[in-house]
Design an enzyme around this catalytic site. Structure first.
Site, PDB file in Angstrom:
ATOM      1  N   GLU A 177      -9.388 -22.368 -27.228  1.00 52.01           N
ATOM      2  CA  GLU A 177      -8.079 -22.551 -27.179  1.00 52.01           C
ATOM      3  C   GLU A 177      -7.720 -23.977 -27.788  1.00 52.01           C
ATOM      4  OE1 GLU A 177      -5.602 -20.750 -26.263  1.00 52.01           O
ATOM      5  OE2 GLU A 177      -6.896 -19.169 -25.534  1.00 52.01           O
TER       6      GLU A 177
ATOM      7  N   SER B 147       6.564   3.735  35.646  1.00 56.21           N
ATOM      8  CA  SER B 147       5.776   3.259  36.945  1.00 56.21           C
ATOM      9  C   SER B 147       4.851   2.225  36.636  1.00 56.21           C
ATOM     10  CB  SER B 147       5.114   4.570  37.485  1.00 56.21           C
ATOM     11  OG  SER B 147       6.003   5.352  38.290  1.00 56.21           O
TER      12      SER B 147
END
Length: 690
Positions: free
Chosen positions: A94, A365
């Site tokens: 690169e 309950s």
């Protein structure tokens, strides 16, 4: 002739002077422009290196359970954690002069310009690593001269404020390697399931070739083409002196094995749980949502992966044959408040609505344990009795009559103990207790346990008619399991940013709120729902699943026309389960009423399969005696049912049950009583006569 030559000579000198002066002026202007540009760039602040990074979620054992990256996997790692071969391969292909130029390479630019003029387009680029990094951070990828100019300006700014190593590190952590992998760490994991520091020369040179064309050079898309570019990179590394020819040949011939791609699923483990974590981070802990999604955070949660898998497994196993029926499950460690598992619905993709945290339903309950704890505080014991029969409650303050009923209209039509009433879920006993205490008492007691949903001061509150959330209800039971401490639900242990700084850390929040003796007594009472030896005028509510659990457990079930609940616990884990329909559709309790209990029982048994089978801790000041659960008296050997039941020391029964004594013994006792009465009568008669 000589005059003409002199005139020509003077003209040439004059032309050269003008050219020199013009050139000098151009040079000066260029220098001034360059100085002005550099001064302007220097006056600007350092360019921000804000890069989208993958946020990762970890479970209680620090294993990854999910990611948030919006399709871009990024894991930022320092330069020293990147393979040296990868660094050299990238520089060789690169930007060989990376450590020598100031952001751009004039020679490469000139060569690219000439090549593009010849081709009549912009096919060839000349971007340095710094320019590519600048483009990734701040610009688009359009091939225009304007973009190239801006790219050069940003490259200069980067070079002014950051070192070469910082730029190279940033580049390798942001460059795209295809398949959603941004940065070399993500690429190494995606292609080879390795860390970037572990890459071999062959692997590094293959990956270094991808950024030029992530799709074109991807080894997944065209392995041969990727290998050709790898060979080019290896030759470049030889030319630059990074490796030898022999090393290049070895790497070229190495057989590379790509790992199978992982299916994309950013919330594979506990998606509803992860949703709650994100909401808490934003709403309660004030962490920016963008930072959560793309900031590279490490979020350490309390979720137990194995428990979560068990929860999802048993939800599917029990409800698999049903279509519209929904469910939710929450499991909490009562010792710390850590949420270990959470299911908010049957399918997160189809319905992300979280029924464990967002829904509010009537608990039925399951609300009664709060009532009976208040009753214990006000002098009730497990042996306290009230009459269980059809009852209409009337009020003298203008309120309408209230006529609750027991499930399936099962009544004792006799006095029953609190122990029986809780095991059978007797509604008449509950409402009588509620009204005896004053209805405001239950509102205050529930709030003490951590119920934050608004509650009405009404007679039916004893039967759980006000809506609550599954998480708050389940967590409230933690106080029974841990000896009377209220714990705050904890989903997140800590959050670390991409730089390793701790943004947030949360310790367990624990507060003693209950009397440990009464909390233990309530736990003992709530084991009764699984004790089938208590069956009498009706059956215990947990008898159908008691065989599924092989360890000490306590809990309470509940139901309404639209809801089925089960909240139960061991010393290590409190779990709540809700089953019902999203819309107001009645449950068929004959076929659907057992799902919540079965999911709870199967999950509890299997989630704790590797844990010790612990008994609930009995605190000092508690006395255990065997009673006849039917009448609350001390049991004798003749009583058909004898149950070990706990009381605050000094409040236990002192009278023995005589309901099952042999007839001869009863007759003898009656004869002795009669004699005693006669003796007393004779004494009185003699005294009167005298």
């Amino acid at each position: 002739m000589e005059v003409i030559i002199k005139k020509r000579s003077k003209r040439k000198i004059s032309w050269f002077r003008r050219l020199f002066r013009f050139s000098l002026m151009v040079i000066v202007l260029c220098m001034l422009a360059a100085v002005s540009l550099l001064t302007y760039l220097k006056m600007e602040d350092a360019p921000v290196l804000q890069v989208s990074q993958t946020t990762r979620f970890f479970d209680a054992n620090d294993a990854i359970i999910g990611e948030s990256h919006q399709g871009q996997h990024r894991y930022w790692i320092p330069l020293e954690e990147i393979s040296e071969d990868l660094l050299h391969a990238t520089l060789a292909i690169e930007d060989r002069k990376f450590y020598d130029h100031f952001g751009f390479d004039p020679t490469r630019i000139a060569g690219a310009v000439v090549a593009n003029i010849k081709s009549g387009g912009k096919a060839q680029g000349a971007s340095t690593i710094t320019q590519q990094y600048a483009r990734n951070l701040y610009l688009t990828h359009d091939k225009t001269w304007k973009r190239k100019f801006n790219e050069a300006l940003y490259a200069l700014r980067l070079e002014m404020y950051y070192t070469k190593d910082e730029i190279l590190e940033g580049y390798l952590n942001t460059i795209y390697y295809g398949h959603g992998a941004y940065g070399i760490e993500a690429a190494a994991q995606h292609f080879f399931n390795k860390k970037a520091s572990e890459l071999s020369l062959a692997e590094a040179s293959l990956l270094a070739g991808i950024p030029k064309g992530p799709s074109y050079y991807s080894p997944r898309n065209d392995f041969d083409r990727a290998k050709q570019r790898q060979e080019l990179i290896l030759r470049s590394m030889v030319q630059t002196g990074y490796i030898t020819k022999a090393e290049a040949d070895t790497a070229k011939n190495e057989q590379l094995q790509l790992v199978a791609p992982i299916a994309e699923n950013t919330a594979a483990v506990g998606p509803y749980f992860q949703d709650v974590v994100k909401q808490l981070l934003v709403n309660e802990y004030q962490i920016d949502e963008t930072l959560i999604e793309q900031g590279g955070l490490q979020i350490f949660t309390t979720l137990d992966r194995s428990m979560q898998e068990e929860a999802e497994r048993w939800v599917e196993a029990e409800l698999g044959a049903t279509d519209e029926l929904q469910t939710a499950l929450v499991a909490v460690d009562p010792r710390s408040g850590d949420v270990k598992a959470l299911v908010g619905g049957r399918n997160h993709l189809e319905s992300p609505f979280n029924r464990a945290t967002q829904a509010r339903r009537s608990p039925g309950s399951t609300f009664k344990p709060f009532l009976y704890y208040a009753a214990l505080e006000h002098g009730f014991t497990a042996a306290s009795t009230l009459l269980s029969e059809p009852t209409t409650f009337t009020f003298d303050d203008g309120r309408p009559d209230y006529s609750p009923s027991n499930f399936n209209n099962n009544y004792a039509n006799d006095f029953v103990t609190l122990l029986h009433a809780l095991a059978f879920s007797d509604n008449i006993f509950a409402v009588k207790t509620h009204l005896f205490l004053d209805t405001e008492t239950l509102v205050e007691t529930a709030a003490k346990f951590g119920i934050q949903s608004p509650l009405e001061n009404i007679p039916s509150l004893a039967l759980g008619t006000n809506d609550v959330g599954l998480l708050e209800l389940t967590n409230s039971y933690s106080s029974f399991a841990n000896g009377g401490k209220r714990v705050e639900p904890r989903f997140v242990r800590k959050v670390i940013d991409k730089n390793g700084q701790v943004l947030f850390e949360k310790q367990p929040v624990i507060e003693q709120i209950l009397d440990p003796k009464l909390a233990f007594i309530m736990t003992n009472l709530m084991t009764g729902m699984f004790d089938r030896s208590l069956n009498d005028y009706t059956s215990v509510t947990g008898g159908s699943v008691s065989h599924l659990v092989s360890r000490p457990v306590a809990g309470k079930s509940g139901s309404t026309s639209f809801d089925s609940w089960m909240v139960g616990y061991t010393p290590q884990l409190v779990t709540g389960v809700w089953v019902g329909y999203d819309q107001e559709k009645r449950l068929n309790h004959a076929t659907e009423g057992q799902f919540a209990k079965r999911i709870w029982a199967q999950f509890t048994e299997h989630a704790l399969k590797d844990e010790l089978k612990l008994d609930f801790h009995k605190p000092p000041g508690v006395t255990g005696v065997y009673i006849n659960p039917k009448n609350g008296l001390l049991a004798t050997d003749e009583c058909p049912v004898r149950r070990l039941t706990y009381f605050v020391a000094g409040t236990e029964p002192t009278e023995y049950c005589q309901d099952h004594a042999p007839e001869e013994e009863i007759e003898l006792e009656m004869t002795e009583d009669e004699i005693h009465e006669k003796e007393k009568f004779l004494d009185r008669f003699i005294k009167w006569f005298n």
